[in-house]
Design an enzyme around this catalytic site. Structure first.
Site, short mmCIF file in Angstrom:
data_model
loop_
_atom_site.label_atom_id
_atom_site.label_comp_id
_atom_site.label_asym_id
_atom_site.label_seq_id
_atom_site.Cartn_x
_atom_site.Cartn_y
_atom_site.Cartn_z
N LYS A 1 0.81 -1.21 0.00
CA LYS A 1 0.00 0.00 0.00
C LYS A 1 0.85 1.27 0.00
CE LYS A 1 -4.16 -1.90 2.19
NZ LYS A 1 -3.81 -3.30 2.07
N GLU B 1 -2.97 6.41 7.97
CA GLU B 1 -3.76 7.37 7.20
C GLU B 1 -4.65 8.18 8.13
OE1 GLU B 1 -4.39 4.86 3.04
OE2 GLU B 1 -6.05 5.06 4.46
N HIS C 1 -14.33 -3.12 9.30
CA HIS C 1 -13.60 -3.08 8.03
C HIS C 1 -13.84 -4.31 7.15
CE1 HIS C 1 -11.69 0.34 9.83
NE2 HIS C 1 -11.14 -0.38 10.78
N ARG D 1 -6.68 -8.57 -8.43
CA ARG D 1 -7.35 -9.86 -8.54
C ARG D 1 -8.83 -9.61 -8.72
NH1 ARG D 1 -9.83 -9.76 -3.62
NH2 ARG D 1 -8.68 -8.86 -1.87
#
Length: 667
Positions: free
Chosen positions: A116, A200, A235, A297
């Protein structure tokens, strides 16, 4: 086109790929672990190869074993599904080096987007807006703590190699940062072999928007519109839909264009998803949507894109991997109607959503919608793998119609004794906020109290009595219980009347609560009941294993071959039913004895406390990892850890006492 395909995965995605491959005339090959020897994906394949023990790292994550199976069966192509090795660039290279077609993006694309932190840097260079945060190489506690303070709380810690919510923690206060960081790092190491994280800024009203992209080896890249995956719990996505509610065409054009730029920046081939996070505090706006990550994917939620476009994404994957161009130009990809998908998990919402494992003695899905599943009646839900057991997918002309149909489908689910989230999802779909499109990733947390408050309806309670009266498992042998001469003295006394209509009293427990009523008549399984002061209640058999109470909605039921428990299925919930005596049943339970018991089999991964430590109510004492997730067992009250019976690394069984907390005054 190659002639055979091996799916290096399990469960519903393996079955999904096989479905398209069979339609295209390809030979299908499965791999399986010892735990999956009788799994549905093994039965549906033309050929299947055992590759190792139940643990994923010794079977599905062992690239050498998967490649050996491909070579042994003469597989010409490998489809990785999602999860496991699907985003492993080294595996993709090994497949190509073995002369086998890799059905996925180039290894260089996987590497570019797989971490990421590196992906965010690449997107900045490509002109794709990214979320403010820290994605540096320095992973020391001091640096990460300083960066979190610089960004400002709340922050989101994310495993750099993560996905599916694994290794992700929201932290609201600086004093909680170190503990959550350690947990995210452990989960990142366990799930992806990489403990590194990025940080973040946490968007206070976030929407999760993603765009399906597709590239080929001829330089073409297209998008297949957006999906909204904002309905999440911790999440983990629960309900997805396409298109995104409240998105105007200008915003859609901006987001999809950014997604195509992102895919082109890594020379992308095959199916992929560009994920964005949107600040929805003032609606969806193009300048308030940022790149989050790319999944290199196929996604779990791909069926909703297939529904609105009419495209079989797996077929496109197979054709592009064989060197063919994308079948449609961008202008020819339609967006028709509205699609929604609900993820059916083997979990218990009433018990903190803990995964539920065991044999599926009863497994019935709606028969008039698309259902993607990898299990069947009589199969097992294992502790070793993800608890998702099916996906329910609907497609209607409007969002309102799609939500209503999917809610109905969730209510039709019948699973026992494994618990599911079907009823919980139906409540989410019925909720006024969801119906209005007023959703964000905090919706479930904000509305959880009302979404979890479920009890058997009056009709379900009558159905419980009917089960007791109809089945000898659940009631004593009564013979002709309406006769005063019946051989059972107790029932004869109940049935005896000097005048008036004969009746027999039954008492049942449904979900632990007692209900009683009198049978006034019984004809071939159709009962008439008198419940306290209520009017007569007619219960009749409907088609199959369903009954109807006073002409209402059919209610499902099941009775095991052995044992003294039945089950009533109503509104997506499964309510256990037993016969009760006329005596007032014990309410059961008491104040916690302080014993922290394993809620399922698993592995001890952390011990925040030790014997002799003082602990406060809610403080983590021991952390268990099971079904790819961590579960912290916390102190039930203020006290002292009197016993600590396990060590980090121990495998424990369901119900094992891991530690005991004694109340402060008793310690």
């Amino acid at each position: 086109m190659f002639k055979s395909v091996l799916v290096a995965n399990r469960g519903e995605i393996a079955c999904r790929v096989f479905r398209t491959a069979r339609r295209m005339g390809l030979r299908t090959i499965a791999v399986y672990s010892e735990a999956d020897a009788n799994a549905l994906h093994v039965r549906e394949a033309d050929e299947a190869v055992l590759i190792g023990p139940a643990a994923a790292r010794e079977s599905y994550l062992d690239a050498a074993k998967v490649l050996a199976a491909a070579k042994a069966t003469g597989a010409e192509a490998i489809h990785p599904g999602y999860g496991f090795l699907s985003e492993n660039a080294d595996f993709a290279e090994a497949v190509a080096a073995a002369g086998i077609v890799w059905i996925g993006p180039k290894p260089s694309s996987i590497r570019a987007m797989g971490l990421k932190d590196a992906a965010k840097k690449l997107m900045i260079e490509a002109g794709v807006p990214v979320t403010p945060g820290y994605q540096g190489e320095d992973q020391s506690l001091e640096t990460l703590t300083a960066e979190a303070n610089r960004i400002g709380f709340p922050v989101l810690i994310k495993a750099v190699a993560g996905g599916g919510g694994k290794g992700m923690r929201k932290v609201d206060r600086a004093e909680d940062f170190a503990e959550n960081l350690a947990s995210a790092q452990r989960e990142g190491q366990s799930s992806f072999g990489d403990p590194r994280v990025l940080i973040e800024s946490y968007i206070t009203r976030p929407r999760h928007i993603e765009v399906q992209v597709f590239g080929d080896s001829h330089g073409n890249v297209v998008h297949l519109h957006e999906r909204d995956c904002s309905l999440q719990r911790r999440h983990q996505k629960v309900i997805e839909e396409a298109p995104a509610p409240g998105m105007d065409q200008a915003t859609r054009d901006a987001v999809t264009a950014a997604a195509v730029r992102a895919a082109k920046a890594v020379d992308y081939q095959g199916a992929g998803t560009i994920e964005f996070i949107a600040d929805a505090s003032d609606g969806l706006k193009a300048d308030r949507i940022w790149f989050m990550e790319m999944n290199t994917r196929l996604q779990v939620e791909h069926p909703v894109t297939e529904a609105i476009t009419g495209v079989d994404l797996v077929e496109w994957q197979l054709r592009v991997a064989a060197g063919q161009p994308i079948p449609l130009a961008q202008a020819d990809i339609p967006m028709k109607g509205w699609a929604m998908e609900a993820r059916l998990y083997a979990e218990d919402p009433a018990n903190g959503f803990l995964p539920s494992i065991g044999r599926l003695d009863h497994f019935v899905m709606p028969d008039d919608i698309r259902v993607d599943t990898g299990v069947m009646q009589g199969g097992e839900v294992s502790q070793f793998y993800d608890p998702m057991i099916a996906k329910l997918i609907v497609h209607e002309d409007t969002r309102e119609a799609a939500a209503a149909r999917l809610a109905d489908a969730c209510r039709e689910v019948e699973v026992w004794p494994v618990k599911t989230n079907a009823g919980f999802m139906a409540r989410c779909l019925d909720h006024p906020r969801f119906v209005e499109g007023d959703v964000d990733t905090g919706f479930i947390a904000a509305e959880e109290a009302s979404l979890l408050a479920a009890q058997p309806s009056p009709d379900a309670r009558i159905a419980a009595l009917n089960l007791v009266a109809n089945n000898h498992h659940l009631a004593p042998q009564l013979g002709d219980y309406l006769s005063p001469w019946a051989p059972d003295a107790d029932s004869a006394a109940v049935g005896f009347r000097l005048n008036g209509q004969a009746r027999a009293l039954f008492v049942a427990q449904i979900n632990g609560d007692t209900v009683q009523g009198s049978v006034l008549s019984n004809r071939t399984g159709d009962f008439t009941w008198k419940i306290e002061a209520d009017d007569r209640i007619a219960v009749s058999r409907a088609h199959g294993d369903k009954i109807v109470v006073n002409g209402g909605v059919p209610i499902g039921y099941a009775v095991p071959a052995d044992g003294d428990e039945g089950v009533v299925f109503e509104r997506g919930y499964a309510w256990p039913v037993t016969r009760a005596s006329l005596a007032t049943p014990s309410t059961g339970g008491s104040a916690s004895d302080g014993a922290l018991r394993a809620p399922m089999p698993g592995k001890i991964v952390a011990a925040p406390a030790k014997a002799g430590d003082k602990v406060a109510k809610g403080q983590p004492v021991v952390v268990l990892e099971a079904m790819k997730m961590e579960h912290a067992l916390t102190a039930p009250f203020d006290g002292v850890v009197a016993e600590f019976n396990v060590a980090v690394g121990d495998q424990v069984t369901d119900g094992a006492v891991l530690a005991v907390v004694k109340a402060a005054e008793a310690a």
